[in-house]
Design a protein around this motif. Structure first.
Motif, PDB file in Angstrom:
ATOM      1  N   THR A  55       0.855  -1.316   0.121  1.00 17.46           N
ATOM      2  CA  THR A  55      -0.110   0.027  -0.005  1.00 17.46           C
ATOM      3  C   THR A  55       0.782   1.463  -0.041  1.00 17.46           C
ATOM      4  OG1 THR A  55      -0.104   0.082   2.433  1.00 17.46           O
ATOM      5  CG2 THR A  55      -1.658  -1.229   1.211  1.00 17.46           C
ATOM      6  N   ASP A  84      -5.265  -6.182 -12.522  1.00 17.87           N
ATOM      7  CA  ASP A  84      -5.545  -5.102 -11.485  1.00 17.87           C
ATOM      8  C   ASP A  84      -4.899  -4.816 -10.469  1.00 17.87           C
ATOM      9  OD1 ASP A  84      -8.021  -3.612 -10.488  1.00 17.87           O
ATOM     10  OD2 ASP A  84      -7.898  -4.779  -8.953  1.00 17.87           O
ATOM     11  N   GLU A  88      -2.683  -1.898 -12.050  1.00 20.31           N
ATOM     12  CA  GLU A  88      -3.426  -0.757 -11.653  1.00 20.31           C
ATOM     13  C   GLU A  88      -3.362  -0.125  -9.934  1.00 20.31           C
ATOM     14  OE1 GLU A  88      -8.201   0.707 -11.806  1.00 20.31           O
ATOM     15  OE2 GLU A  88      -7.472  -1.002 -12.965  1.00 20.31           O
ATOM     16  N   GLN A  89      -4.087  -1.099  -9.244  1.00 27.50           N
ATOM     17  CA  GLN A  89      -3.944  -0.614  -7.891  1.00 27.50           C
ATOM     18  C   GLN A  89      -2.617  -0.621  -7.244  1.00 27.50           C
ATOM     19  OE1 GLN A  89      -6.774   0.517  -6.776  1.00 27.50           O
ATOM     20  NE2 GLN A  89      -8.013  -0.419  -8.615  1.00 27.50           N
ATOM     21  N   LYS A  92      -0.933   2.740  -8.557  1.00 26.39           N
ATOM     22  CA  LYS A  92      -1.541   3.880  -7.951  1.00 26.39           C
ATOM     23  C   LYS A  92      -1.055   4.176  -6.453  1.00 26.39           C
ATOM     24  CE  LYS A  92      -6.025   3.796 -10.583  1.00 26.39           C
ATOM     25  NZ  LYS A  92      -7.534   3.599 -10.542  1.00 26.39           N
TER      26      LYS A  92
END
Length: 432
Positions: A55, A84, A88-89, A92
């Motif tokens: 994260t 994904d 992507e995640q 980001k």
């Protein structure tokens, strides 16, 4: 400058690290397997990370003191939602952390076609991350950013390169579909040149940049260029029907076999060309034509060996799996049990001990064959198979020596199986 390269163990990452390792910048290689990175580049600092899991909170302390982040992480297939999670995640979260940590420059490695025209899940996931990065600081005043969108990249160690090398090295070069699908291949050396130019650019930068070769080529043209590079004689093409290609892509997605996937096949069929003008401005020259770029790295015998063996690795493993599975099935009852007991009698095995030996051996053969079929630790499985064949051969030589004289070569053919097993283990160790 302190540069963090994410996905450093991949194709482009390895080439970039090799270019930067002797420079004045401090380069940190990051990836899911830092031990492998340390083996590849023993004098370079490493960092463990996983875009599919980490994260923005995980990233912030890692980015302290980092000037530039290069995100090269990418997947060739979408197993378990990897596009994904990683493209992507995960990307980001990384970009958010970069802005918060004061990273001065971010270079995102995307793909040609990651725009409104893209139709594959690969393109959609890359575009979502690209758009997020561009929206964080549209002018690049707080954080420079570059989104690089390469066409097909050719070079040592690339999955797409290996696919085309395998097509080129067949006795008759193999044609993908109609052979007229258009791409604009760029050599990895030129890709690295662009990245290095951007790394040391003093002016603010905030833009998307297509990375392409000087001219579009057909898939047949790429195959022929690589066949010429391998110094193989010209030969007519052998077409691969679209249905067969799709079957290979489906199996590739299902079992993780080779570079073929439904997304990669769809991207090739849709075409992969772009405008190389903006890239020329950064590079100060056009990218090299494919034949000229390949000539800078002459092929050697090892390249020809590898290219010829690429298409044989999976069939060889499956054929060996079939031998062991069939042996187990036959021993479990297709071959008369009484005759199997008669073969075991000279070893002193009769009654219950003969039954235990027969069915234990059959179950072991079957289990090893299924393990190979599923590609479960093929090198370890091959080692066990070699040990079993050696044990069987010793027992037969001591107690059933007449089998060496069998006209069908029931035992002597094991020598060929040993050779095939060793070859399979070598190829699977390389591909693992």
């Amino acid at each position: 400058m302190r540069i963090l390269i994410i996905g450093a163990g991949g194709f482009v990452g390895r080439h970039l690290l090799a270019r930067l390792m002797d420079g004045n910048d401090t380069v940190i290689a990051a990836g899911r397997n830092p031990d492998r990175l340390r083996r590849l580049f023993p004098d370079m600092p490493t960092m463990e990370c996983d875009l599919g899991r980490d994260t923005a909170t995980d990233w912030r302390p890692r980015l302290a003191g980092i000037d530039t982040v290069i995100n090269l992480a990418g997947l060739i297939r979408d197993g378990a939602g990897g596009f994904d999670a990683v493209h992507e995640q995960g990307a980001k979260a990384l970009f958010d952390a970069c802005l918060a940590a004061g990273v001065r420059r971010v270079i995102q490695f995307s793909a040609l076609g990651a725009d409104e025209t893209g139709s594959s899940r690969y393109h959609h996931s890359k575009k979502a991350a690209d758009d997020h990065l561009a929206a964080l600081d549209p002018t690049g005043h707080r954080m420079d950013w570059a989104i690089l969108r390469p066409s097909l990249i050719i070079g040592h160690g690339g999955a797409s390169t290996e696919l085309f090398l395998a097509l080129a090295a067949a006795p008759l070069p193999l044609r993908l579909g109609s052979g007229t699908w258009r791409v604009q291949p760029i050599h990895v050396d030129d890709v690295i040149d662009v990245i290095v130019r951007l790394l040391h650019r003093s002016e603010p930068f905030a833009r998307r940049l297509d990375l392409t070769g000087p001219v579009p080529m057909t898939t047949d043209g790429i195959t022929l260029a690589l066949r010429n590079w391998l110094s193989l004689r010209p030969a007519p093409f052998l077409p691969l029907p679209r249905a067969l290609l799709m079957l290979g892509a489906v199996l590739g997605d299902r079992f993780g076999l080779g570079p073929a996937s439904r997304d990669s096949l769809a991207m090739l069929a849709a075409g992969n060309v772009g405008d190389d003008g903006p890239m020329r401005d950064i590079l100060g020259r056009p990218a090299r034509a494919l034949s000229a770029a390949l000539a800078r790295h002459p092929a050697v015998a090892a390249d020809r060996w590898r290219a010829r063996l690429l298409l044989l690795a999976t069939p060889l493993r499956l054929l060996l799996a079939a031998i062991w599975i069939w042996t187990g099935v036959v021993s479990l009852g297709l071959y008369p049990v009484a005759d199997s007991y008669a073969l075991l009698a000279p070893l002193g095995l009769t009654g219950m001990s003969a039954g235990m030996a027969l069915y234990t051996g059959a179950a072991l053969d079957l289990a090893l064959g299924l393990a190979l079929l599923c590609r479960w630790r093929p090198v370890a499985v091959g080692t066990i198979q070699l040990a079993l064949m050696a044990g069987y051969t010793i027992l037969i030589s001591l107690y059933l020596p007449d089998l060496w004289l069998h006209p069908f070569g029931a035992i002597t053919k094991n020598l060929a199986v040993v050779g095939a097993t060793l070859a399979m283990m070598a190829m699977e160790a390389e591909n693992g």
